[in-house]
Every structure is written in structure tokens, then in C-alpha cells.
Write an enzyme that holds these catalytic residues in place. Structure first.
Site, short mmCIF file in Angstrom:
data_model
loop_
_atom_site.label_atom_id
_atom_site.label_comp_id
_atom_site.label_asym_id
_atom_site.label_seq_id
_atom_site.Cartn_x
_atom_site.Cartn_y
_atom_site.Cartn_z
N TRP A 27 0.88 -1.35 0.29
CA TRP A 27 0.03 -0.26 0.44
C TRP A 27 0.89 0.98 0.43
CZ3 TRP A 27 0.37 -3.45 3.35
CH2 TRP A 27 0.85 -3.71 4.96
N GLU A 40 -4.41 0.09 7.55
CA GLU A 40 -4.34 -0.17 9.08
C GLU A 40 -4.73 -0.49 9.98
OE1 GLU A 40 -2.27 1.80 10.36
OE2 GLU A 40 -1.23 2.28 8.85
N GLY A 84 -9.21 -12.52 12.97
CA GLY A 84 -9.81 -11.98 14.35
C GLY A 84 -10.61 -10.68 14.37
N TYR A 85 -11.31 -10.47 15.02
CA TYR A 85 -12.07 -9.32 15.99
C TYR A 85 -12.69 -9.17 14.96
CZ TYR A 85 -8.20 -8.83 19.68
OH TYR A 85 -7.51 -9.63 20.67
N TYR A 123 -6.69 7.30 15.51
CA TYR A 123 -5.54 6.72 15.41
C TYR A 123 -5.70 6.03 12.85
CZ TYR A 123 -1.70 4.11 13.20
OH TYR A 123 -0.56 3.31 12.72
N ASP A 141 0.78 4.41 16.49
CA ASP A 141 0.44 3.67 16.90
C ASP A 141 1.95 2.88 18.09
OD1 ASP A 141 3.37 3.15 15.39
OD2 ASP A 141 2.21 1.30 14.30
#
Length: 364
Positions: A27, A40, A84-85, A123, A141
């Protein structure tokens, strides 16, 4: 040359280092806003090597916001499977629809408009503004926090609100207004490649002359770790119900944990239960199926932020005379699928491990 606490910080040295050592992340070539946004979000709590693999696969399937907005939730979940998440994937899809409807398919340039989108916090908004649009917006970060905590020898955890505010102020003071894109990426890259959590290569650091922790001999003590809650152990069991060459799967309710993902029926052990007893009970409670012949298949383990989960999988079959259609109490829909067809569905981590083991056995 900016000075923090009377120590010179050479931004030009940092940028020169970045120009020479930057990784060719996919990217970074064009810094397209859509690609920066996806990278991100994927990069949250994920190693960069995995991010690159998932990013490239994602872009092949959803090359732009219009393609993403047109995709089904299951297509998005399947592309995300393993990161995940899953709320992140759900929010990305929701945000894509809003961007297409309200912003003409272009990711907004303004922080306020970005923050109004699902799943985009301070962020990520700062990353899009600075990296995609080269706006002078500071960001920090975990890599940047580590670099600056060592530069300033900060003896407090960076996640404390006062420290986080201080670190963003440091970034703002250092930030070259015409090159925020490279500066922010350079600080992140420095933390990833040089100012690493363990065994940092301080001799190769372009900012070593201004590093207070290096001068004080406290590099290994910075950043100060935040106290972490002890992980809780959870024991679960599920049933892999076989019938005429197919297995039963069901889709979790939308507002449930792992909502929208597919699973084998199961749940947590109750007090005094064995895994086999829990599997049989959960199958009955969730589907009203009567099953027979439970036999252990595999126990798999996976970890989340606050939990260590052990999942016991059991093969079983429908009892004689049992109809194939369940009465659903914990799912929105069900399928009877072949082993090959399981590849089409997105599963939580533990169930995905069971699927992988089944496929390994079948391939022998």
C-alpha cells in the site's frame, strides 16, 4: 532541528534512514486512501507479514470501495477469516456503504468525517489523513509510542491518557508540515525494525544521539508496561454432527459474540460437566437434535485478549428417526454441507482449527 528536553531530534536523519530502509509494503506505492485504510485496520494487533498476505488477497477480491460495498457479509467475513476481531470486518463493510452513499465512493479527507464512519477511531483517522492525504496530523501506534517513550525516557505506561497526550504533542512538534506521510511512516518503521520491543539495535538508530533512555541505560525498561489482567481459562465443547456424508453447521446470531460466523453447535462447560456431556447438552439446547455415538475428535486451543480457550470437538450422528431440520435457539440459519463446502464459510478460530484438522485427515 526540533529539540525536546534539550536533546536534538534530527528529522532529516530519520527521513533519510526511512528512504533507505523502508519495506516495500504493497500500500506504500501509491498511498491510495482505500488501501491505507484497509491496511491500517488489518494491522491492528496483527504481524506485518500476515497483514501483507491478507491485504493482497483482499485487494484482489475487493479492489475498491464500490466492490467492497457490493459484497455480502459472508464474503467479507471469509476474506477476513483468521485475522480475528470480526467486528472490524463488519464495520469496514458498513463504512464502505456509507462512503459510497454519502461521499461518492471516496474516503473523506477530513478527520471529523472519517471519525463518523463505523470502526474508524482517532488513530485510523490520523493515519488516513497523514499517510493517504499527506496532511500534518500526528499519530502514534504502538511502535511510535515505544520510540518516543525511549527518546524521552518516560517512566509511565504509554496507554495512560496523560502520556498518550504527551506523545502526540511530541509527534506534532517534530512533524514536518509538508511531509507528514513519510515522517509518520518513518517513526512507525523505526519502531518495527530498529527500536524493537526486545534487543533493539540502538547503534543503527538515526535518532540515537537524542535518545534519553539510551543515555540513561534504561532502554530495556521503556516503555513501562501497563498492568495486564490475568487471562481466564475457558473450556468449551462442540458437536460435529454427521449425516449422509455431510456435517451440520449453524450461523451465530448477529448480535452475539462472533455474530454472523458459522460454527458447530456447542458452548462452555457447566460446573461438574465433562466435555462430552457439555457437547450433548449444547446440541440439544441449541438445535433440539437427538444425537448418538459421541466420540472425541480433537481438542484445540486459541487465545484472545483476555481468555485462553480450549475447545473439545466430538463427532456424532443424528439419532435414528431424527429429522434433519433443527429448531434453532442460538443461530439464525443452518446448513448441511460436505467437507469441501466448509471452505465457503467463515468460522471462529477454534472451529476453524477443527475444520482444518478434518481436511488434513481427509487428504491423507
Amino acid at each position: 532541528m526540533p529539540i525536546l528536553h534539550d536533546r536534538p531530534i534530527s528529522v532529516s536523519s530519520l527521513l533519510a534512514w526511512f528512504a533507505k530502509h523502508r519495506r516495500p509494503l504493497p500500500w506504500r506505492g501509491s498511498c491510495q486512501p482505500y488501501q491505507v485504510w484497509i491496511a491500517e485496520i488489518m494491522g491492528q494487533q496483527t504481524q506485518m507479514e500476515r497483514v501483507v498476505i491478507y491485504f493482497q488477497r483482499w485487494m484482489a477480491q475487493f479492489p475498491d470501495i464500490r466492490a467492497l460495498a457490493a459484497a455480502s457479509e459472508q464474503e467479507v467475513f471469509k476474506a477476513w477469516e483468521g485475522l480475528g476481531y470480526y467486528s472490524r470486518a463488519r464495520n469496514i463493510r458498513k463504512a464502505a456503504a456509507i462512503i459510497l452513499r454519502e461521499h461518492g465512493g471516496e474516503l473523506p479527507r477530513e478527520q471529523a468525517a472519517l471519525l463518523a464512519l463505523p470502526g474508524i477511531g482517532p488513530y485510523t483517522a490520523a493515519a488516513v489523513c497523514s499517510i493517504a492525504y499527506n496532511q500534518p496530523v500526528p499519530l502514534a501506534d504502538a511502535n511510535v509510542e515505544r520510540v518516543l517513550c525511549r527518546m524521552e525516557d518516560i517512566a509511565a505506561p504509554p496507554k495512560q491518557s496523560a502520556v498518550k497526550k504527551q506523545l502526540l504533542q511530541f509527534c506534532a512538534e517534530l512533524l514536518p508540515p509538508d511531509n507528514a506521510r513519510d515522517f509518520n511512516q518513518a517513526l512507525m518503521e523505526l519502531g518495527a525494525l530498529v527500536c524493537t520491543p526486545k534487543n533493539p539495535t540502538c547503534a543503527a538508530c538515526p535518532l540515537r544521539d537524542g535518545c534519553r533512555a539510551l543515555a540513561a541505560g534504561t532502554v530495556s525498561l521503556r516503555p513501562v508496561p501497563a498492568s495486564r489482567p490475568e487471562k481466564l481459562d475457558i473450556i468449551m465443547a462442540c458437536g460435529i454432527i454427521e449425516n449422509q456424508g455431510r456435517v451440520y453447521i449453524q450461523q451465530r446470531l448477529p448480535d452475539d459474540v462472533w455474530g454472523g460466523l458459522w460454527e458447530f453447535p456447542g458452548g462452555r462447560l457447566e460446573l461438574g460437566e465433562t466435555p462430552e456431556q457439555a457437547a450433548r447438552r449444547e446440541i440439544a439446547e441449541e438445535t433440539e437434535f437427538r444425537v448418538t455415538g459421541l466420540r472425541p475428535f480433537a481438542a484445540v486451543r486459541h487465545q484472545y485478549t483476555r481468555h485462553r480457550v480450549t475447545l473439545h470437538g466430538f463427532f456424532c450422528a443424528l439419532a435414528e428417526g431424527q429429522a434433519e431440520e433443527p429448531v434453532l435457539h442460538a443461530a439464525s440459519q443452518f446448513r448441511w454441507v460436505t467437507l469441501d463446502e466448509l471452505e465457503q464459510f467463515a468460522f471462529p478460530a477454534g472451529h476453524r482449527q477443527l475444520v482444518a484438522k478434518m481436511q488434513q485427515i481427509a487428504a491423507r
